[in-house]
Motif scaffolding. Structure first.
Motif, PDB file in Angstrom:
ATOM      1  N   SER A 144       0.845  -1.191   0.000  1.00  0.00           N
ATOM      2  CA  SER A 144       0.000   0.000   0.000  1.00  0.00           C
ATOM      3  C   SER A 144       0.878   1.238   0.000  1.00  0.00           C
ATOM      4  O   SER A 144       1.725   1.417   0.866  1.00  0.00           O
ATOM      5  CB  SER A 144      -0.897   0.014   1.250  1.00  0.00           C
ATOM      6  N   THR A 168      -0.753  -0.589  -4.612  1.00  0.00           N
ATOM      7  CA  THR A 168      -1.776   0.449  -4.711  1.00  0.00           C
ATOM      8  C   THR A 168      -1.100   1.798  -4.812  1.00  0.00           C
ATOM      9  O   THR A 168      -0.069   2.059  -4.182  1.00  0.00           O
ATOM     10  CB  THR A 168      -2.729   0.451  -3.500  1.00  0.00           C
ATOM     11  N   THR A 185      -3.592  -1.354  -8.620  1.00  0.00           N
ATOM     12  CA  THR A 185      -4.930  -0.816  -8.475  1.00  0.00           C
ATOM     13  C   THR A 185      -4.841   0.486  -7.690  1.00  0.00           C
ATOM     14  O   THR A 185      -3.824   0.771  -7.054  1.00  0.00           O
ATOM     15  CB  THR A 185      -5.885  -1.815  -7.791  1.00  0.00           C
ATOM     16  N   THR A 186      -5.896   1.266  -7.743  1.00  0.00           N
ATOM     17  CA  THR A 186      -5.901   2.569  -7.080  1.00  0.00           C
ATOM     18  C   THR A 186      -6.306   2.436  -5.621  1.00  0.00           C
ATOM     19  O   THR A 186      -7.019   1.513  -5.235  1.00  0.00           O
ATOM     20  CB  THR A 186      -6.868   3.529  -7.776  1.00  0.00           C
ATOM     21  N   TYR A 187      -5.830   3.394  -4.816  1.00  0.00           N
ATOM     22  CA  TYR A 187      -6.284   3.457  -3.435  1.00  0.00           C
ATOM     23  C   TYR A 187      -7.572   4.278  -3.371  1.00  0.00           C
ATOM     24  O   TYR A 187      -8.125   4.652  -4.399  1.00  0.00           O
ATOM     25  CB  TYR A 187      -5.204   4.014  -2.515  1.00  0.00           C
ATOM     26  N   TRP A 191     -10.897   0.285  -2.240  1.00  0.00           N
ATOM     27  CA  TRP A 191      -9.621  -0.259  -2.725  1.00  0.00           C
ATOM     28  C   TRP A 191      -9.447  -1.736  -2.360  1.00  0.00           C
ATOM     29  O   TRP A 191      -8.915  -2.518  -3.157  1.00  0.00           O
ATOM     30  CB  TRP A 191      -8.449   0.564  -2.196  1.00  0.00           C
TER      31      TRP A 191
END
Length: 298
Positions: A144, A168, A185-187, A191
């Motif tokens: 993260s 992320t 992938t996006t935060y 998420w």
């Protein structure tokens, strides 16, 4: 010499350029004419007065842990390096024209001073948290806040060790993460569900941004002992380890030099700032959304 200093804890505005006495290398140390200094979140955390036990502060204080430069003074007991050698490493008060390093390595061929200054603390931290989280080849690691300096290093080192990675980051950094070999992938809201939809069971996780995601990371992994943070001081309430004490910096620098030389590790410099803009560098670092590293140049 010119040096960045502060006499009270506070925001970036407490930073000043001062005239200071030049430091000198003691036993087991080298002094460098600094060409570039790395900007790390720990720099502004200390300046703000956050209670980081590994970094006690006596005011007035200088700023900076990482530097790349040219050796111009060698302390007693130092062998294998001498005046004129180009090195990168860790020391104290590196936002200055001269700084003393307690750990260093020769700069790999082809690396600029700006690039080299971005590696020391970042690679030590990346190697340490990978060791502490215990992820093994064939497993999957979730990171993260993966686009910053530590995240960039973690993704590349993990991939070099045969670990699959999920990262992320903000929308603008998705292709950057994929270029480092990660599923991305996006935060932000939802998420954790986006991570689940990637279809990979998560064996371990690292929180590098302190964005309040620790509880979700534990839920994704299923075991708080398999989650480590470097940014959330409240994480121990969830049974998650906060990693803040450095391991062997010389060993980390040697491994960094090897990875760089083999083409397995590259951390881009997002922006360089002159010494007079140290406050802006801190403000930008604190705002996050960094890709790679920020450095001070002299």
């Amino acid at each position: 010499m010119r040096k960045v200093s502060y006499s009270e804890f506070g925001g970036p505005d407490v930073l000043r350029i001062v005239d200071a006495e030049e430091p000198h290398a003691g036993p087991g140390q080298v002094r460098v004419a600094v060409r570039a200094a790395g900007v790390n979140p720990v720099d502004w955390r200390i300046r703000e007065g956050q209670k980081l036990g590994a970094h006690p502060v006596e005011l007035p204080a200088g700023v900076g842990l990482d530097a790349a430069g040219v050796v111009d003074e060698v302390g007693p007991g130092v062998v294998g390096v001498g005046p004129g050698d180009r090195v990168f490493g860790e020391g104290t008060d590196t936002y200055a024209e001269f700084a003393v390093l307690s750990a260093w390595a020769r700069m790999p061929e082809g690396l600029t001073f700006e690039e080299a200054a971005g590696y020391p603390s970042v690679v030590e931290t990346a190697l340490r948290v990978l060791r502490e989280v215990g992820v093994r080849p064939g497993q999957t690691l979730l990171v993260s806040g993966a686009a910053g300096g530590v995240g960039s290093a973690v993704l590349q080192i993990a991939r070099d060790r045969g670990v699959a990675v999920i990262g992320t980051a903000g929308a603008a950094n998705q292709d950057y993460l994929r270029g480092l070999g990660a599923d991305a992938t996006t935060y932000g809201e939802g998420w954790a569900e986006r991570v689940r939809r990637l279809g990979r069971p998560v064996d371990a996780a690292l929180d590098l941004a302190g964005a309040g995601v620790v509880a979700d990371l534990v839920d994704l992994v299923g075991d708080p002992r398999r989650v480590v943070t470097i940014a959330d001081l409240e994480a121990p309430r969830h049974g998650v380890r906060f990693s803040g004490v450095a391991g062997s910096v010389p060993d980390a620098l040697a491994e960094a030099a090897d990875l760089i030389a083999r083409g397995r590790l590259h951390i881009p410099v997002t922006r360089s700032y002159p010494l007079t803009e140290a406050a802006a560098a801190h403000a930008d670092s604190r705002a996050g959304h960094t890709r790679g590293r920020r450095v001070i140049t002299l």
